[in-house]
Scaffold this motif. Structure first.
Motif, mmCIF file in Angstrom:
data_model
loop_
_atom_site.group_PDB
_atom_site.id
_atom_site.type_symbol
_atom_site.label_atom_id
_atom_site.label_comp_id
_atom_site.label_asym_id
_atom_site.label_seq_id
_atom_site.Cartn_x
_atom_site.Cartn_y
_atom_site.Cartn_z
ATOM 1 N N ARG A 276 0.611 -1.365 -0.071
ATOM 2 C CA ARG A 276 -0.036 -0.066 -0.165
ATOM 3 C C ARG A 276 0.760 1.252 -0.024
ATOM 4 O O ARG A 276 0.412 2.314 -0.238
ATOM 5 C CB ARG A 276 -1.075 -0.041 1.200
ATOM 6 C CG ARG A 276 -1.808 -1.005 1.266
ATOM 7 C CD ARG A 276 -2.754 -1.016 2.247
ATOM 8 N NE ARG A 276 -3.498 0.159 2.521
ATOM 9 C CZ ARG A 276 -4.389 0.495 3.619
ATOM 10 N NH1 ARG A 276 -4.354 -0.201 4.640
ATOM 11 N NH2 ARG A 276 -4.931 1.788 3.515
ATOM 12 N N TYR A 277 2.144 1.110 0.249
ATOM 13 C CA TYR A 277 2.978 2.379 0.245
ATOM 14 C C TYR A 277 3.577 2.554 -1.156
ATOM 15 O O TYR A 277 4.237 1.597 -1.760
ATOM 16 C CB TYR A 277 4.072 2.184 1.158
ATOM 17 C CG TYR A 277 5.094 3.520 0.978
ATOM 18 C CD1 TYR A 277 4.674 4.689 1.947
ATOM 19 C CD2 TYR A 277 6.419 3.355 0.444
ATOM 20 C CE1 TYR A 277 5.571 5.744 1.798
ATOM 21 C CE2 TYR A 277 6.999 4.533 0.249
ATOM 22 C CZ TYR A 277 6.921 5.751 0.960
ATOM 23 O OH TYR A 277 7.501 6.766 0.886
ATOM 24 N N MET A 278 3.265 3.690 -1.707
ATOM 25 C CA MET A 278 3.580 3.967 -3.415
ATOM 26 C C MET A 278 5.091 4.648 -3.080
ATOM 27 O O MET A 278 5.229 5.385 -2.495
ATOM 28 C CB MET A 278 2.694 5.150 -3.945
ATOM 29 C CG MET A 278 1.312 4.276 -4.130
ATOM 30 S SD MET A 278 1.021 2.642 -4.587
ATOM 31 C CE MET A 278 1.463 3.082 -6.324
ATOM 32 N N VAL A 279 6.037 3.950 -3.797
ATOM 33 C CA VAL A 279 7.341 4.430 -3.684
ATOM 34 C C VAL A 279 7.613 5.754 -4.402
ATOM 35 O O VAL A 279 6.868 6.120 -5.560
ATOM 36 C CB VAL A 279 8.218 3.572 -4.155
ATOM 37 C CG1 VAL A 279 9.788 3.929 -4.456
ATOM 38 C CG2 VAL A 279 8.302 2.230 -3.440
ATOM 39 N N ASN A 280 8.428 6.736 -4.031
ATOM 40 C CA ASN A 280 8.706 7.914 -4.804
ATOM 41 C C ASN A 280 10.105 7.835 -5.252
ATOM 42 O O ASN A 280 11.051 6.943 -5.007
ATOM 43 C CB ASN A 280 8.628 9.087 -3.801
ATOM 44 C CG ASN A 280 7.130 9.297 -3.494
ATOM 45 O OD1 ASN A 280 6.155 9.207 -4.279
ATOM 46 N ND2 ASN A 280 6.914 9.597 -1.976
ATOM 47 N N GLU A 281 10.436 8.790 -6.251
ATOM 48 C CA GLU A 281 11.814 8.946 -6.697
ATOM 49 C C GLU A 281 12.847 9.222 -5.730
ATOM 50 O O GLU A 281 12.586 10.042 -4.773
ATOM 51 C CB GLU A 281 11.864 10.166 -7.608
ATOM 52 C CG GLU A 281 13.183 10.303 -8.372
ATOM 53 C CD GLU A 281 13.581 9.125 -9.231
ATOM 54 O OE1 GLU A 281 15.072 8.873 -9.407
ATOM 55 O OE2 GLU A 281 12.820 8.560 -9.872
ATOM 56 N N GLY A 282 14.014 8.230 -5.666
ATOM 57 C CA GLY A 282 14.964 8.369 -4.627
ATOM 58 C C GLY A 282 14.575 7.979 -2.982
ATOM 59 O O GLY A 282 15.544 8.005 -2.394
ATOM 60 N N ASP A 283 13.624 7.318 -3.092
ATOM 61 C CA ASP A 283 13.446 6.452 -1.654
ATOM 62 C C ASP A 283 14.189 5.433 -1.545
ATOM 63 O O ASP A 283 14.892 4.783 -2.437
ATOM 64 C CB ASP A 283 11.957 5.883 -1.648
ATOM 65 C CG ASP A 283 10.797 7.119 -1.453
ATOM 66 O OD1 ASP A 283 11.402 8.265 -1.159
ATOM 67 O OD2 ASP A 283 9.652 6.943 -1.635
ATOM 68 N N THR A 284 14.627 5.343 -0.228
ATOM 69 C CA THR A 284 15.248 4.125 0.215
ATOM 70 C C THR A 284 14.485 3.018 1.022
ATOM 71 O O THR A 284 14.122 3.273 2.200
ATOM 72 C CB THR A 284 16.559 4.573 1.249
ATOM 73 O OG1 THR A 284 17.421 5.447 0.185
ATOM 74 C CG2 THR A 284 17.444 3.563 1.492
ATOM 75 N N ILE A 285 14.340 2.004 0.428
ATOM 76 C CA ILE A 285 13.341 1.036 1.212
ATOM 77 C C ILE A 285 14.340 -0.187 1.881
ATOM 78 O O ILE A 285 15.050 -0.660 0.871
ATOM 79 C CB ILE A 285 12.575 0.227 0.041
ATOM 80 C CG1 ILE A 285 11.726 1.358 -0.727
ATOM 81 C CG2 ILE A 285 11.757 -0.867 0.652
ATOM 82 C CD1 ILE A 285 10.765 1.917 0.210
#
Length: 297
Positions: A276-285
């Motif tokens: 449910r979490y939408m990733v954004n540009e440059g995120d660190t998962i």
């Protein structure tokens, strides 16, 4: 006097003056004089014609119908006859020579035309050969240009596709570790223990490409497929999200009742499920294994 009468007098005077001027220029002749002049003209013309005929030697008879006695008429006739025959012979020879010359001219024309035709045929043959060569060259050149154009079109399409791909994708960082279980390896089964790396880091932080509408679970799946890491997950109705049960042969509750996998976004725990979490540009998962239910322990 009235104006009308004055006008009449003026016109009459003008007419009289005109008559006086033009009458002297008119030559009036009587009928007799005209006939006499015509007779003179006719007689003069007749005398001229007689003189011309006598000079040319064409008058052999006089008005009475008798030949003039000059004593030379017979000889003149013979000479005229001989001259006529000679002229005929000359004319015939001229005609023959003219025919021969015409034949020679026609023969020359035919030979020149044949030579021209032969040259044309030779030139046509050489032209055809050269044309065939030029056609083959032009065909090969056209084929080369077509191939080059097709290659350029493919390159352009590939570049456009790359641009489209770049516009549809984003980059993010991902890492997987299980450092919290290094101190509790005795709790693990030997079949699981052998798959745990000594450092506890299953995947170092690395950049990957995902689609713009990707979520945290999609990032995990992409990273595992690229690095050949096994994983296991299922959809949870309670959380309305995908729940990750195991990564790299390490499952939940293997190191205690509160042990399991969780993920961090830019170093912070997320409040929603992974899908449910939408990733954004440059995120660190960061995917990490916990033994207490909290990150880092």
């Amino acid at each position: 006097m009235n104006k009308k009468n004055i006008n009449k007098l003026i016109t009459a005077a003008v007419i009289i003056i005109a008559i006086i001027i033009f009458i002297p220029n008119l030559n009036f002749k009587s009928v007799k004089k005209y006939n006499e002049e015509q007779e003179k003209l006719v007689s003069e013309q007749l005398s001229k014609e007689k003189a011309d005929k006598s000079d040319n030697g064409q008058l052999l008879f006089d008005k009475s119908g008798e030949k003039p006695d000059n004593g030379k008429s017979g000889n003149d006739d013979k000479t005229n006859f001989n001259n006529n025959e000679k002229s005929k012979d000359n004319n015939s020879t001229l005609k023959i020579s003219d025919k021969d010359s015409k034949k020679d001219i026609t023969d020359k024309k035919d030979t020149t035309e044949k030579n021209k035709d032969d040259k044309k045929s030779d030139n046509n043959g050489s032209d055809k050969k050269s044309d065939n060569k030029t056609v083959k060259k032009s065909k090969s050149d056209n084929n080369k240009t077509d191939k080059n154009n097709k290659a350029d079109q493919k390159k352009d399409k590939n570049q456009e596709n790359k641009k489209d791909d770049n516009s549809e994708y984003i980059t993010c960082n991902v890492s997987i570790d299980c450092t919290s279980v290094i101190d509790k390896l005795d709790m693990l089964k030997p079949s699981v223990k052998k798959h745990i790396p000594a450092s506890g880091i299953i995947l170092k932080e690395s950049k990957i490409k995902v689609k713009k509408d990707a979520n945290a679970y999609d990032v995990l799946v992409t990273a595992c497929k690229l690095n050949k890491i096994v994983y296991d997950a299922e959809y949870s109705k309670v959380y309305s999200s995908t729940y990750v049960k195991g990564i790299g042969y390490l499952y939940e509750k293997m190191a205690g009742d509160m042990s399991g996998w969780l993920y961090l976004v830019n170093g912070k725990t997320a409040n929603v499920g992974a899908s449910r979490y939408m990733v954004n540009e440059g995120d660190t998962i960061s995917w990490t294994y916990t033994c207490s239910g909290r990150a880092g322990s």
